[in-house]
Design a protein around this motif. Structure first.
Motif, PDB file in Angstrom:
ATOM      1  N   UNK A 124      37.457  38.369  30.758  1.00  0.00           N
ATOM      2  CA  UNK A 124      38.308  39.033  29.772  1.00  0.00           C
ATOM      3  C   UNK A 124      37.983  40.521  29.653  1.00  0.00           C
ATOM      4  N   UNK A 125      39.026  41.330  29.652  1.00  0.00           N
ATOM      5  CA  UNK A 125      38.865  42.747  29.327  1.00  0.00           C
ATOM      6  C   UNK A 125      38.342  43.638  30.434  1.00  0.00           C
TER       7      UNK A 125
ATOM      8  N   UNK B 228      39.513  43.456  33.810  1.00  0.00           N
ATOM      9  CA  UNK B 228      40.397  43.420  34.970  1.00  0.00           C
ATOM     10  C   UNK B 228      40.649  44.807  35.568  1.00  0.00           C
TER      11      UNK B 228
ATOM     12  N   UNK C  68      37.690  47.631  43.408  1.00  0.00           N
ATOM     13  CA  UNK C  68      38.286  47.027  44.615  1.00  0.00           C
ATOM     14  C   UNK C  68      39.186  48.029  45.339  1.00  0.00           C
TER      15      UNK C  68
ATOM     16  N   UNK D 134      38.826  47.511  35.356  1.00  0.00           N
ATOM     17  CA  UNK D 134      37.618  48.060  35.991  1.00  0.00           C
ATOM     18  C   UNK D 134      37.392  47.435  37.366  1.00  0.00           C
TER      19      UNK D 134
ATOM     20  N   UNK E 269      38.587  36.170  36.442  1.00  0.00           N
ATOM     21  CA  UNK E 269      39.365  36.668  35.309  1.00  0.00           C
ATOM     22  C   UNK E 269      38.521  36.946  34.083  1.00  0.00           C
TER      23      UNK E 269
ATOM     24  N   UNK F 277      41.453  35.611  44.527  1.00  0.00           N
ATOM     25  CA  UNK F 277      42.898  35.455  44.719  1.00  0.00           C
ATOM     26  C   UNK F 277      43.276  35.287  46.185  1.00  0.00           C
ATOM     27  N   UNK F 278      42.433  35.819  47.091  1.00  0.00           N
ATOM     28  CA  UNK F 278      42.806  35.707  48.507  1.00  0.00           C
ATOM     29  C   UNK F 278      41.898  34.775  49.287  1.00  0.00           C
TER      30      UNK F 278
ATOM     31  N   UNK G 196      38.092  38.364  47.475  1.00  0.00           N
ATOM     32  CA  UNK G 196      38.039  37.990  46.062  1.00  0.00           C
ATOM     33  C   UNK G 196      38.820  36.695  45.879  1.00  0.00           C
TER      34      UNK G 196
ATOM     35  N   UNK H 210      39.638  46.066  39.304  1.00  0.00           N
ATOM     36  CA  UNK H 210      40.704  46.549  40.190  1.00  0.00           C
ATOM     37  C   UNK H 210      40.381  47.950  40.718  1.00  0.00           C
TER      38      UNK H 210
ATOM     39  N   UNK I 280      41.645  24.003  30.558  1.00  0.00           N
ATOM     40  CA  UNK I 280      41.792  23.797  31.998  1.00  0.00           C
ATOM     41  C   UNK I 280      41.689  22.306  32.297  1.00  0.00           C
TER      42      UNK I 280
END
Lengths: 572, 572
Positions: free
Chosen positions: A352-353, A355, A362, A357, A350, A376-377, A374, A359, A216
């Motif tokens: 790992x592994x 996502x 949410x 769960x 994010x 992303x928004x 969250x 989702x 990053x």
């Protein structure tokens, strides 16, 4: 620079001790960290964490480091240093202590977390027996055998994280597990770049550095960037039920949430065991200096107006049994979703592994009528505790280490770290990318790969104590894919089989009620094999294997599936 | 605007037909798309795709839509329209056609992909029997019952993607599955905003719109943004072995890679069945107008200097059996890794659920000596085919639809789409968030939720043809976690049990060789249950259940594990 300046020139020889650093566990898999420093008859360990199973490691709860080398050299072990209180650095300590009760050098907070862990099953036998030594940037240098070790302050997503300055006969080694550079952290002082520079000026033989976020660009964000986040959420969510989920060890995040809640006139409800325990330890140790009446007991929350509370709730990674997941399904004992609730994910967006769960939780919350915030928004809901390329470059540059070992990242991250060192104008050959069990040897200012220790992952089952044999896991893998098909053949004492009385038991293969035909056909097939003269055998094991193989072929041909076939003879 | 302007005013009544749109499958789960348009005695279908199993759906290869409603109304079905050639829009077509051979309206490319699919097992029986009708922006409007349907050009990550303009007795509906706005696409014309605006001006009753990337700010990137990527890679990688992996249906990406390769003097090797098939279809249909001698056969690649080739290789999501995964492990038949190879991932950097698999392949490649380029360390390796918030806002605004149904995204994305519509100044009540089986009814310019169709997921097993019963999957789940423990009890014809002759067969539970003691103890425990008067029972099923429950308790107490216990009696 004379890197070997701190070391007297000695005559080389195979018997002369060398400094050996083993990345015994954790480097390539990111988690279950354990590093071994060895010189002659002295060994010190750094960190002892758990890892998490791959998807096909069925029924495994955690993976711990392989302690074989440590136990074989138990007489040399002088102590274990802990850099910070995350599971992947402390979680396997109880498993190790059961085998070998060595002294532990750690911060107050790490000691608190570990004491909490052994206060209950399955580790209650260790309660009160851990040989703790307070170890922090404020305490004296510790001498253990040839090693002199001191701590310096770093920043991470759990308070009191430290780097280690390990003085060895071959020179100074800096061990910097998970860290970032944060000039405005919430509970800690900023990382002690002064001390690191000074060590760099005096000469650092080797830097072990976090490399997780090397891909990053730029510098990491400060915890302080979130300071206005929570007051904003409380303001916009005036009067509404608000729940915030974060990782339980992130005490600084708790501080920010609680501080903003108080200023908005809300009281705090802690929901979920991990959050409750973690806050309890942190309050006892003074990390969260808030009055008792700020907290409302989970069970009492229904007595308050929901707009006067904020829930800090466990389950930010969507864990199925967590308080948040139960809440999302309407199954939480005491906390019920009120219409127009606001649920805030203040956690790694994010991981790992997990996502799917996250989702799932949410989605359930959204369907139940909650608004979900969250990353992303909405910006500024989370900052990472791991330094990005800018942070890592800074540390590499000011330590001016002669050699580098990237830790805490997969091989792709290590390779990116190596390239970063190359871009600093330092030869890439100064970087050692170490897989689990790998050894780097230092002698007279030179370094090379030493002899690797063979290690295997150690699987701990869902009850949290017992090892799971890899053969058992392999069997579960096969069972999970096509089920099991057990054939029972009665036989007389004298070894006479009764194929017409064969019985079949199957699960997870086909739906038996709908497949009577196949079951009948299978029994006929088995009887037919016997008809062809297999009704007697001196060597049962050999016959069993042949039968299993024939039946496997038959079932594959009939169904395209490959269940685990077990032929068993029962003597009557 | 008079939205109901195209519809004559009628007397409402329960018997008057309404337009019903069922999101029969796919909306909440993103994949396995299937939408039903029904009016009176006419039904048309849009898309028919596969989905992918959750992690705990063991032994399941794909999930397909539940066709029950379609088969129950088979006399009404006039045809199936396909929007574009992705698996989650076409993959379940063969499964449907086996039940009901309806006409299919699709582009040349979709027809090519489907013909390829049924050219081999397990769908060979369908070869040559599909009733295709060419349907594209260039073909005439199609009238099927009350529906008149035409296609318009959109942009996506597979060529010839279309939106549908579906004229119904209640008004015009636009069906826009996966799309983005791309002014400089590679093989297609840009999305036909002119046509969409015109339809909007005339009045659109409802817009069904992709919502997957609604949480990403701004406008999407163009495929053209990658044009310099590949020439740059070939220039910097001069003389080196180069492999590029991408998704097999991304024909435009192939075009860019092949075009740049030719200009750099490299020939193309296609590695992996999916890439080979897809390129073969695309070349046959003129999408990839390159000369034959540009391509080198997989098996012949060793005859060339590696610097003169570029491999387009399947497996960008780290699939275990893919060409790239096998290559990374040194197990590919014909392609062997040469030192200093360059492997480029030109694919979605964050595909849900496959991160660990991708990491595994990247790690293996790195360890084997390759340099790996991926989105985190290099820009412009991939652009998404889904429109972001800017794209979606544009379409919503120019269609000026009266109602909106977000499709192709989870409920959290639908909610974000609803909020986006709200920000456009359109009432959020104009948006219908539809779960699987949900129905929106349109009548006289009004819309409301209609009666939901109950659906269940249909699981197809690893051999690609048979359904897997959900009970079987539930059993596999239990087997995967703690294995199986089968107890066989001999009994006489008259129902007399012989508990001293009980036998136990277990797999995936404990490692038997190391647990003789537990096995002996188990047998003793079972014998003891019988001692207490259970050696006879009229009701075997009842006794069996009781025994299983007792043994389960015993094993949980002894080991903390919960294997599936099966008690079976064998009559001798």
């Amino acid at each position: 620079m004379n890197f070997s300046g701190t070391t007297k020139e000695r005559t080389p020889g195979s018997s002369a001790p060398k400094l050996k650093i083993y990345t015994l566990s954790g480097t390539e898999s990111v988690t279950k960290n354990l590093t071994v420093y060895e010189y002659g008859d002295d060994i010190i360990l750094v960190d002892c964490g758990v890892g998490f199973p791959d998807m096909d490691q069925y029924g495994v709860n955690v993976v711990i480091p392989d302690f074989t080398y440590i136990l074989e050299n138990s007489h040399k072990i002088r102590g274990l240093f802990i850099t910070h209180g995350h599971e992947d650095h402390i979680g396997a300590v109880p498993y190790l202590l059961r085998e070998l009760n060595i002294p532990i050098y750690a911060s107050k907070l790490v000691q608190g977390f570990l004491n909490e862990r052994v206060s209950d099953r399955p580790f209650k036998d260790l309660a009160g027996k851990i040989k703790f030594h307070l170890f922090s940037p404020e305490t004296e240098e510790v001498t253990l055998g040839v090693f002199r070790v001191s701590a310096f302050c770093t920043n991470h997503s759990v308070p009191s994280s430290t780097g280690l300055a390990i003085s060895t006969p071959e020179g100074m080694v800096l061990h910097m597990a998970d860290y970032k550079i944060d000039w405005t952290p919430v509970l800690d002082p900023p990382i002690d770049l002064g001390r690191i520079s000074e060590l760099g000026r005096k000469g650092v033989l080797c830097l072990l550095s976090d490399c997780l976020n090397v891909t990053t660009e730029g510098y990491s964000k400060s915890e302080m960037d979130l300071n206005d986040t929570f007051s904003g959420i409380f303001k916009n969510g005036y009067g509404r039920q608000i729940l915030i989920t974060t990782i339980s060890s992130n005490i600084a995040r708790m501080f920010q949430i609680i501080d903003a809640a108080i200023k908005s006139g809300r009281k705090i409800v802690l929901a979920g065991r991990s959050i409750d325990q973690s806050v309890s330890v942190a309050r006892r140790l003074g990390y969260l200096p808030f009055a008792d009446d700020v907290f409302v007991k989970d069970g009492d929350s229904s007595k308050y107006k929901q707009g006067d509370l904020v829930y800090i709730i466990a389950g930010c990674y969507g864990q199925e049994g967590s308080a948040l997941a139960r809440f999302s399904r309407g199954e939480h004992d005491t906390v019920k979703l009120v219409d127009n609730a606001l649920v805030v994910f203040s956690a790694d967006p994010n991981p790992p592994g997990v996502e799917a769960d996250v989702e799932k939780v949410m989605s359930a919350l959204t369907l139940a009528g909650a608004e979900v915030l969250y990353s992303k928004i909405q910006n500024n809901l989370h900052v990472s505790g791991h330094g990005t390329r800018g942070d890592l470059t800074t540390i590499a540059a000011i330590t001016k280490a002669k050699f580098y070992i990237p830790i805490g990242g997969t091989i792709t991250r290590m390779r990116a770290y190596t390239n970063m060192i190359g871009e600093l104008g330092i030869g890439k050959d100064r970087v050692f990318e170490c897989m689990e069990g790998d050894c780097v040897e230092f002698y007279n200012g030179r370094a090379s790969k030493g002899q690797k220790i063979e290690t295997k992952p150690v699987f701990i089952d869902n009850n949290g104590t017992d090892e799971v044999n890899p053969i058992v896991i392999r069997d579960r893998d096969q069972l999970s894919s096509d089920g099991v098909f057990v054939v029972v053949i009665p036989a007389s004492q004298s070894g006479q089989f009764y194929p017409e009385k064969v019985e079949v038991v199957t699960r997870g293969f086909i739906y038996v009620k709908a497949s009577k035909e196949l079951m009948d056909k299978s029994k006929q097939f088995i009887a037919k094999i016997f008809d062809k003269g297999m009704t007697r055998s001196k060597d049962w094991q050999d016959l069993k294997r042949k039968l299993e193989s024939r039946i496997e072929d038959f079932l594959r041909k009939e169904t395209g599936r490959r269940p685990m076939v077990i032929v068993h003879s029962i003597t009557v």
